[in-house]
Design an enzyme around this catalytic site. Structure first.
Site, short mmCIF file in Angstrom:
data_model
loop_
_atom_site.label_atom_id
_atom_site.label_comp_id
_atom_site.label_asym_id
_atom_site.label_seq_id
_atom_site.Cartn_x
_atom_site.Cartn_y
_atom_site.Cartn_z
N HIS A 1 -3.50 -5.33 0.47
CA HIS A 1 -2.94 -6.00 1.96
C HIS A 1 -2.96 -7.19 2.15
CE1 HIS A 1 -2.60 -2.03 4.07
NE2 HIS A 1 -3.53 -1.55 3.12
N CYS B 1 0.89 -1.30 -0.10
CA CYS B 1 -0.06 0.14 -0.13
C CYS B 1 0.87 1.16 -0.10
CB CYS B 1 -0.91 0.11 0.92
SG CYS B 1 -2.44 1.14 0.99
N GLU C 1 -1.01 -8.89 4.31
CA GLU C 1 -0.78 -9.22 5.60
C GLU C 1 -1.83 -9.64 6.46
OE1 GLU C 1 -2.00 -5.23 5.90
OE2 GLU C 1 -0.97 -6.16 4.50
#
Length: 268
Positions: A229, A120, A231
Site C-alpha cells: 500500500h 493490493c 498510497e
C-alpha cells in the site's frame, strides 16, 4: 505569445475504483481517503471516484473521459468463481458489483493505452482479468510469510509500517522507478497470486517468493500493480512517491494525447 494567453497545463484525470458498500441503509460507493490524497498530491492528478456499478461504467466512456485508472485495495476479495475455484466461505467479505464492473474492462482498457496502477486487491484484479488465479490464504501455505496486517487495535499508521523486503526484478517497470534492487514494504493482505495471468510480468517478489508487483508485459504505457500500500506512505517513503509520480506522468502524457498535442504510444 503574451503570458496572459498561455493556457495552463491541464491536470490529468484519474478514475479511482470504489467499493460497493452499505451506508445509512443505502447502497453507496466508497474509497479510502489515502487513495484520493495520493492521486492529488503525489500523482498531481484530479481524482474522480468511479462507482462499482457495471450498468453505469463502460470502456468507451472511460477512454473518452479519463487519463488513468487506479485500482484500489479493499477489505473485499475477488470472488473465487472468477478464477475457476470453489466459492469462498460465506463469511468472507466480497464485492460482486466491483468484480462485474472491473474485471471485464481491464484487458480492453490496457490494450487501448490506458495507464493503470493497481494496489493490493487491484493487483489481484489485474491478475484474474488476465486469467491468473489467487491463493485465498497465503499464511496457511508452508514456507509462506504471514502477510496479514496484524492487530486491528493498533493505530492505523502502524498497519502500514514496513513489514518485509521485496526483490525488484531487474529490467522491469518497477526497476525503472527505484534504483534499489531490494526495498522494504508494508503488508496488509491474506490473499495473493497463485498462478500468474497470461502476458503479465513479475516485477518484484517477497522473500517467500510471493509475487509483490506485476505489469502487463506488452503494454507500452504505464501498467503496474503492487501488493503493498504505497498510497498510505507518500508522506514518508520515496518509493511510494515515485510510484504515484510516475503514474501521474503517464496519465499526463495520455491527457496530451487526448487533447491532440502528443502522439499515442505504440506497442512493443
Amino acid at each position: 505569445m503574451p503570458a496572459a494567453h498561455i493556457r495552463p497545463a491541464r491536470r490529468p484525470v484519474v478514475a479511482i475504483i470504489t467499493d460497493r458498500v452499505e451506508l445509512y441503509h443505502h447502497v453507496a460507493y466508497s474509497a479510502f481517503e489515502g487513495y484520493v490524497r495520493a492521486v492529488a498530491s503525489a500523482a498531481g492528478a484530479l481524482p474522480l471516484l468511479l462507482p462499482a456499478c457495471p450498468e453505469a461504467v463502460d470502456s468507451a466512456a472511460l477512454m473518452d473521459a479519463v487519463d488513468g485508472i487506479l485500482l484500489t485495495g479493499s477489505p473485499s476479495n475477488v470472488a473465487a468463481e472468477r478464477y475457476g475455484a470453489a466459492p469462498l466461505p460465506a463469511s468472507t467479505v466480497q464485492d460482486p458489483a466491483r468484480d462485474a464492473s472491473v474485471l471485464p474492462l481491464l484487458p480492453g482498457l490496457v490494450a487501448a493505452g490506458m495507464p493503470i496502477l493497481g494496489i493490493c486487491r487491484g493487483l489481484q484484479e489485474l491478475n484474474v482479468a488476465y486469467g491468473g488465479t489467487l491463493d485465498r490464504a497465503v499464511h496457511a501455505q508452508p514456507g509462506r510469510l504471514d502477510h496479514r496486517e496484524g492487530d486491528h487495535e493498533r493505530p492505523i499508521p502502524q498497519w502500514y509500517e514496513d513489514r518485509h523486503a521485496i526483490h525488484v526484478v531487474p529490467g522491469g517497470r518497477l526497476a525503472g522507478i527505484t534504483p534499489d534492487g531490494s526495498c522494504l514494504v508494508n503488508s496488509l493482505h491474506h490473499q495473493g497470486i497463485e498462478r500468474l495471468g497470461d502476458g503479465l510480468r513479475v516485477e518484484a517478489t517477497a522473500p517467500d517468493g510471493l509475487v509483490e508487483a506485476l505489469s502487463v508485459e506488452a503494454a507500452p504505457q504505464f501498467t503496474l500493480a503492487v501488493q503493498w500500500h504505497p498510497e498510505m506512505r507518500v508522506g514518508d517513503c520515496a518509493l511510494s512517491r515515485r510510484i504515484f509520480a510516475t503514474f501521474g506522468e503517464a496519465c499526463a502524457q495520455r491527457g496530451r494525447v487526448r487533447a491532440g498535442i502528443a502522439p499515442a504510444m505504440t506497442g512493443k
